[in-house]
Scaffold this motif. Structure first.
Motif, PDB file in Angstrom:
ATOM      1  N   ARG A 129      -2.090 -15.264   6.496  1.00  0.00           N
ATOM      2  CA  ARG A 129      -2.770 -16.291   7.191  1.00  0.00           C
ATOM      3  C   ARG A 129      -3.933 -16.624   6.014  1.00  0.00           C
ATOM      4  O   ARG A 129      -4.743 -15.968   5.722  1.00  0.00           O
ATOM      5  N   VAL A 153      -7.241 -19.132   6.333  1.00  0.00           N
ATOM      6  CA  VAL A 153      -8.255 -19.941   7.216  1.00  0.00           C
ATOM      7  C   VAL A 153      -9.231 -20.695   6.508  1.00  0.00           C
ATOM      8  O   VAL A 153      -9.868 -20.112   5.794  1.00  0.00           O
ATOM      9  N   PHE A 185      -4.472 -22.424   8.664  1.00  0.00           N
ATOM     10  CA  PHE A 185      -5.107 -23.301   9.650  1.00  0.00           C
ATOM     11  C   PHE A 185      -6.640 -23.699   9.020  1.00  0.00           C
ATOM     12  O   PHE A 185      -7.232 -23.035   8.198  1.00  0.00           O
ATOM     13  N   VAL A 238     -10.666 -24.630  10.782  1.00  0.00           N
ATOM     14  CA  VAL A 238     -11.458 -24.623  11.921  1.00  0.00           C
ATOM     15  C   VAL A 238     -12.728 -25.303  11.909  1.00  0.00           C
ATOM     16  O   VAL A 238     -13.246 -25.360  10.758  1.00  0.00           O
ATOM     17  N   THR A 297     -13.540 -18.695  16.041  1.00  0.00           N
ATOM     18  CA  THR A 297     -12.360 -19.212  15.817  1.00  0.00           C
ATOM     19  C   THR A 297     -11.698 -18.873  14.530  1.00  0.00           C
ATOM     20  O   THR A 297     -10.636 -18.744  14.292  1.00  0.00           O
ATOM     21  N   SER A 298     -12.434 -18.554  13.361  1.00  0.00           N
ATOM     22  CA  SER A 298     -11.864 -18.184  12.293  1.00  0.00           C
ATOM     23  C   SER A 298     -11.122 -16.874  12.429  1.00  0.00           C
ATOM     24  O   SER A 298     -10.135 -16.331  11.850  1.00  0.00           O
ATOM     25  N   CYS A 354      -8.029 -17.345  14.323  1.00  0.00           N
ATOM     26  CA  CYS A 354      -6.875 -17.853  13.656  1.00  0.00           C
ATOM     27  C   CYS A 354      -6.415 -16.877  12.410  1.00  0.00           C
ATOM     28  O   CYS A 354      -5.210 -16.713  12.370  1.00  0.00           O
ATOM     29  N   LEU A 358      -0.701 -17.323  17.628  1.00  0.00           N
ATOM     30  CA  LEU A 358      -0.601 -18.406  16.573  1.00  0.00           C
ATOM     31  C   LEU A 358       0.769 -18.006  16.069  1.00  0.00           C
ATOM     32  O   LEU A 358       0.977 -18.696  14.786  1.00  0.00           O
ATOM     33  N   CYS A 362      -8.256 -25.947  14.546  1.00  0.00           N
ATOM     34  CA  CYS A 362      -8.655 -25.057  15.785  1.00  0.00           C
ATOM     35  C   CYS A 362     -10.260 -25.473  16.067  1.00  0.00           C
ATOM     36  O   CYS A 362     -10.954 -25.457  14.929  1.00  0.00           O
ATOM     37  N   SER A 420     -11.706 -21.168  19.559  1.00  0.00           N
ATOM     38  CA  SER A 420     -10.565 -20.194  19.549  1.00  0.00           C
ATOM     39  C   SER A 420      -9.354 -20.659  20.287  1.00  0.00           C
ATOM     40  O   SER A 420      -8.817 -19.921  20.976  1.00  0.00           O
TER      41      SER A 420
END
Length: 325
Positions: free
Chosen positions: A154, A156, A212, A214, A261-262, A265, A271, A279, A282
Motif C-alpha cells: 500500500r 499512502v 490512497f 488522505v 487516517t494514514s 489506509c 480496504l 480518505c 479514517s
C-alpha cells in the motif's frame, strides 16, 4: 467523469479516532514500511504506531542526526539520508533499498511543506510542487520493484483539505508566468497528491499495489512554520493560552488523531480490493458539495481520471522517471 468509488464505506471510525485505535490488534510483524517525514509530528506518530504493531520502519530524512534525536520514541527505526528536492539523493536512497532485496509493504509519503515563499529546486520547479509531489513521485517510481515484491503493498500519500483551494494549472504549474500565491501553490500540490494516488492505483492494482490519499485533519505543528502569528490566529488554531485548539468535530486534531487516517489506509482490511480514493476521518471521503470549500469531502477536479493521467505524463516529463520494472 469522477471516481465512482469515492463514498464512505462505514469504517466504524470517526474524527476522534487515533492511530492506536485504527491499527487495533493488527500484527505487522515481517512487514517493512518507509515513511517520509517519519521523524516529525504526524509522520513520527505514524512511525511509532506501525513499529508498535511489529513493522520494521525505515525513515529517510534530510538531516539524519536531527531525525535520530526525535526518533527515541520509535525503537529500532532505521534512518537514512534523503532530500525530496534532490533527485540524486532520492535515487541513491532508493537504490540502496532495492539492492537490499527487501520487499516494501507500506510506503507513506508524509513529508511536506506548506505556504512557503517562492523558491525553486535545481531543475526550476516551484518548491511546494517539487517537495510535496515530484519528490514523492520520483521516490515511488524508484521503489516500485520493492513494492511489487510485497505481494500486497500500500502507498499512502498525505494530501490536505487544502486541495480544495486549487486545481492544477497545467499551463503554468511552476508559476513562471502567473503571480505566485503561496496558498494556491499549496492547494495545487495537494491536488497533485490525490491525483497521483488515483493514477498510481491504476498501475498498481494488477500487481497487488493499492494507493490512497488522505486528509489528516488540521494539526498545528511544524508544517505551519512559514505562517505568521497573525495567520495562525486567523485559522483559530490556538486558544487564548497559546495552546492548540482540539476539536475533532471541527477538524482540529491531536497528532494521534491526525495520524489515524494514514495508518488506517496503510493497514485496514476494510480496504482490501479498493484503492485510488481520498480518505479522511479514517474512512473514504464523500464528494465535496460544489462551492463548499473548507468542508469535508474531495473536490471533483482531484478525482478526475483524465487529470490524473495528465499529471502522470507531466510528472514523468519533469522528472525523467517512470515506474521501474
Amino acid at each position: 467523469m469522477t471516481s465512482s468509488k469515492q463514498h464512505p464505506i462505514g469504517s466504524g471510525y470517526d474524527a476522534h479516532s487515533t492511530a492506536e485505535d485504527v491499527v487495533g490488534g493488527s500484527d505487522l510483524t515481517g512487514k517493512t514500511a518507509i515513511i517520509t517525514g517519519g521523524h516529525s509530528h504526524l509522520g513520527l506518530e505514524t512511525a511509532r504506531v506501525l513499529t508498535g504493531a511489529g513493522a520494521r520502519v525505515v525513515i529517510p530524512a534530510r538531516d539524519p542526526r536531527r531525525a535520530q534525536d526525535a526518533l527515541s520514541v520509535v525503537p529500532g527505526a532505521t534512518i537514512e539520508q534523503m532530500d525530496l528536492m534532490d533527485p540524486q539523493s532520492i535515487d541513491a536512497f532508493s537504490q540502496r533499498f532495492i539492492a537490499s532485496g527487501e520487499k516494501l509493504d507500506i510506503l507513506v509519503n508524509s513529508a511536506g511543506i506548506m505556504a512557503t515563499p517562492l523558491a525553486r529546486d535545481a531543475q526550476g520547479n516551484e518548491s511546494q510542487f517539487s517537495t510535496n509531489h515530484l519528490g514523492h513521485f520520483r521516490l515511488t517510481c524508484r521503489l516500485w520493484p520493492a513494492l511489487r515484491r510485497a505481494d500486497g503493498a500500500r502507498v499512502v500519500s498525505l494530501s490536505s483539505r487544502g486541495h480544495q483551494i486549487s486545481d492544477i494549472d497545467f499551463g503554468d504549474i511552476n508559476f513562471d508566468r502567473r503571480a505566485y500565491d503561496k496558498w494556491v501553490s499549496y492547494g495545487q500540490s495537494k491536488t497533485a497528491n490525490i491525483l497521483f494516488a488515483l493514477a498510481l492505483d491504476g498501475f498498481g492494482e494488477a500487481h497487488g499495489i493499492r494507493a490512497f490519499s488522505v486528509h489528516p485533519g488540521s494539526v498545528l505543528g511544524p508544517l505551519a512554520r512559514h505562517l505568521t502569528e497573525e495567520e495562525i490566529d486567523t485559522f483559530g488554531a490556538r486558544g487564548a493560552d497559546g495552546r492548540p485548539n482540539i476539536d475533532p468535530d471541527r477538524d482540529m486534531k491531536t497528532p494521534q488523531q491526525g495520524a489515524a487516517t494514514s495508518v488506517w489506509c496503510a493497514t485496514s482490511g476494510r480496504l482490501d480490493g479498493l484503492g485510488g480514493v481520498y480518505c479522511e476521518n479514517s474512512d473514504v471521503a464523500p464528494m465535496l458539495t460544489e462551492g463548499a470549500v473548507g468542508k469535508p469531502g474531495v473536490a471533483a477536479w482531484a478525482v478526475d481520471p483524465s487529470s490524473a493521467d495528465r499529471l502522470w505524463t507531466v510528472s514523468r516529463q519533469l522528472t525523467g522517471v517512470d515506474l521501474a520494472y
